[in-house]
Enzyme design. Structure first.
Site, mmCIF file in Angstrom:
data_model
loop_
_atom_site.group_PDB
_atom_site.id
_atom_site.type_symbol
_atom_site.label_atom_id
_atom_site.label_comp_id
_atom_site.label_asym_id
_atom_site.label_seq_id
_atom_site.Cartn_x
_atom_site.Cartn_y
_atom_site.Cartn_z
ATOM 1 N N ARG A 101 0.876 -1.185 0.000
ATOM 2 C CA ARG A 101 0.000 0.000 0.000
ATOM 3 C C ARG A 101 0.901 1.219 0.000
ATOM 4 N NH1 ARG A 101 -5.334 1.605 3.414
ATOM 5 N NH2 ARG A 101 -6.135 0.149 1.879
ATOM 6 N N HIS A 128 -7.428 0.845 -6.462
ATOM 7 C CA HIS A 128 -7.644 0.051 -5.241
ATOM 8 C C HIS A 128 -8.319 -1.264 -5.681
ATOM 9 C CE1 HIS A 128 -7.925 -1.021 -1.168
ATOM 10 N NE2 HIS A 128 -8.742 -0.103 -0.692
ATOM 11 N N GLN A 131 -10.207 -3.710 -3.171
ATOM 12 C CA GLN A 131 -11.485 -3.198 -2.681
ATOM 13 C C GLN A 131 -12.586 -3.431 -3.714
ATOM 14 O OE1 GLN A 131 -12.294 -1.388 0.398
ATOM 15 N NE2 GLN A 131 -14.313 -1.939 -0.358
ATOM 16 N N ASP A 218 -17.090 7.519 -1.392
ATOM 17 C CA ASP A 218 -15.783 7.366 -0.737
ATOM 18 C C ASP A 218 -15.411 8.741 -0.183
ATOM 19 O OD1 ASP A 218 -13.232 6.484 0.018
ATOM 20 O OD2 ASP A 218 -12.380 6.715 -1.993
ATOM 21 N N CYS A 257 -16.439 2.102 0.833
ATOM 22 C CA CYS A 257 -15.277 1.239 1.105
ATOM 23 C C CYS A 257 -14.785 1.416 2.540
ATOM 24 C CB CYS A 257 -14.166 1.513 0.101
ATOM 25 S SG CYS A 257 -13.473 3.171 0.188
ATOM 26 N N ARG A 285 -13.858 -8.125 2.048
ATOM 27 C CA ARG A 285 -12.434 -7.903 1.789
ATOM 28 C C ARG A 285 -11.649 -9.180 2.100
ATOM 29 N NH1 ARG A 285 -10.288 -2.893 1.672
ATOM 30 N NH2 ARG A 285 -8.654 -4.102 0.635
HETATM 31 N N1 NVA Z 1 -9.790 6.916 -1.662
HETATM 32 C C1 NVA Z 1 -9.471 6.514 -0.310
HETATM 33 C C2 NVA Z 1 -9.723 5.063 -0.116
HETATM 34 C C3 NVA Z 1 -9.489 4.569 1.293
HETATM 35 C C4 NVA Z 1 -9.689 3.113 1.442
HETATM 36 C C5 NVA Z 1 -8.030 6.858 0.001
HETATM 37 O O1 NVA Z 1 -7.173 6.647 -0.860
HETATM 38 O O2 NVA Z 1 -7.761 7.345 1.096
HETATM 39 N N1 CP Z 2 -11.289 0.285 2.477
HETATM 40 C C1 CP Z 2 -10.015 0.186 2.889
HETATM 41 O O1 CP Z 2 -9.090 -0.076 2.120
HETATM 42 O O2 CP Z 2 -9.877 0.340 4.230
HETATM 43 P P1 CP Z 2 -8.497 0.491 5.018
HETATM 44 O O3 CP Z 2 -7.880 1.780 4.590
HETATM 45 O O4 CP Z 2 -8.889 0.464 6.457
HETATM 46 O O5 CP Z 2 -7.607 -0.676 4.655
#
Ligand code: NVA
Ligand code: CP
Length: 298
Positions: A101, A128, A131, A218, A257, A285
């Protein structure tokens, strides 16, 4: 399939096979016949926060017989500037797979190329994919599939989530309506590359929500964008609230998400009304991660 780096690079057949396997693994939880990760160590390099992705991968790896090794960027030399390609060449000689990540999609691509081990994108600024697989599984559970269904995404039109949704629509052919403020829509160059007539982009959230089976949203500010108040201010009319979801079909579902910011992209009322499906989405997930791990395990 050697890696899972994006929805963009998957075929429709690969997506549906992963979803079928996720459903099977969900039904068989607690009595998996095989342990495809037995004796394996999978590294998890996270340079951004995570609850769902981290926990679902750690639990999923263990339930498939493997050992997860969580590596926060603060714990490894990557955080002090060691290049991703060097990190990749070290881990590639020691562990059996890696889940990353981070910010730049190129870092995940470079890790895959330099490490030679299965690599999974656990969220970048561009996509992502894990997800989206869980979300598609949830849509399938709710409606049996996506044929003839309208999916709406209300919010940031060019975030990792929206981009992955747009590629999913391109691959699977469902109707996707993205509503975003003019300044936060996907650029023309992206839409030309996407080349998907079934993806509608609008500045009107009502147009996107009208007749939708799935209303999806989101955060307005993704990780790394904290404090961008000017951006946040553009999103006021794009809140998923009772008025907006009233435009959807009567048996609609709402997905998020998570994490959710109540009073911003979604109201407390709408989130709690749809909490069962939203937390089913979060649980999915785990099952989707397992399907990815099984597909990549060597
Ligand atoms: N678009 C959000 C998704 C979090 C799971 C982010 O990147 O923070
Ligand atoms: N939706 C998602 O990816 O959650 P986290 O950021 O908690 O992993």
């Amino acid at each position: 399939m050697n890696h899972l780096l994006s929805i963009e690079e998957l075929t429709a057949a690969q997506i549906t096979a992963l979803l079928d396997d996720a459903a099977r693994l969900k039904a068989e939880r607690g009595r998996h016949a095989s342990q495809p990760l037995a004796g394996q160590t999978w590294a998890m390099i996270f340079t951004k926060s995570s609850t769902r992705t981290r926990v679902s991968f750690e639990v999923g790896i263990r339930e498939l017989g493997g050992f997860p090794m969580f590596l926060s960027k603060n714990d490894i030399q990557l955080g002090r500037g060691e290049p991703i390609k060097d990190t990749a060449r070290v881990l590639g000689r020691m562990v059996h797979g890696c889940i990353i990540r981070t910010f730049a999609q190129q870092d995940v691509v470079d890790f895959a190329n330099f490490s030679g081990i299965p690599t999974i994108n656990a969220l970048t600024d561009d996509e992502h994919p894990c997800q989206i697989l869980a979300d598609l599984l949830t849509v399938k559970e709710a409606f049996g599939g996506w044929e003839g269904k309208k999916i709406a995404f209300i919010g940031d039109g060019f975030s990792n989530m929206t981009i992955s949704w747009m590629w999913s629509a391109k691959k699977l052919g469902f109707e996707l309506a993205v509503a975003a403020p003019a300044a936060y829509q996907p650029p023309a160059t992206f839409l030309e590359k996407l080349d998907a007539p079934n993806v509608l982009v609008t500045t009107d959230p009502v147009v996107a929500a009208r007749g939708a089976h799935v209303i999806n949203t989101d955060v307005w500010l993704s990780m790394g964008q904290e404090g961008q108040q000017e951006k946040e201010e553009a999103f006021g009319p794009f809140q998923v609230n009772a008025d907006l979801v009233a435009r959807a079909v009567p048996d609609h579902i709402v997905l998020h998400c998570l994490p959710a910011y109540r009073g911003k992209e979604i109201t407390e009322e709408v989130l709690e009304k749809h909490a069962d499906i939203i937390f089913q989405e979060a649980e999915n997930r785990l099952h989707a991660q397992k399907a990815i791990l099984v597909a990549l395990a060597k």
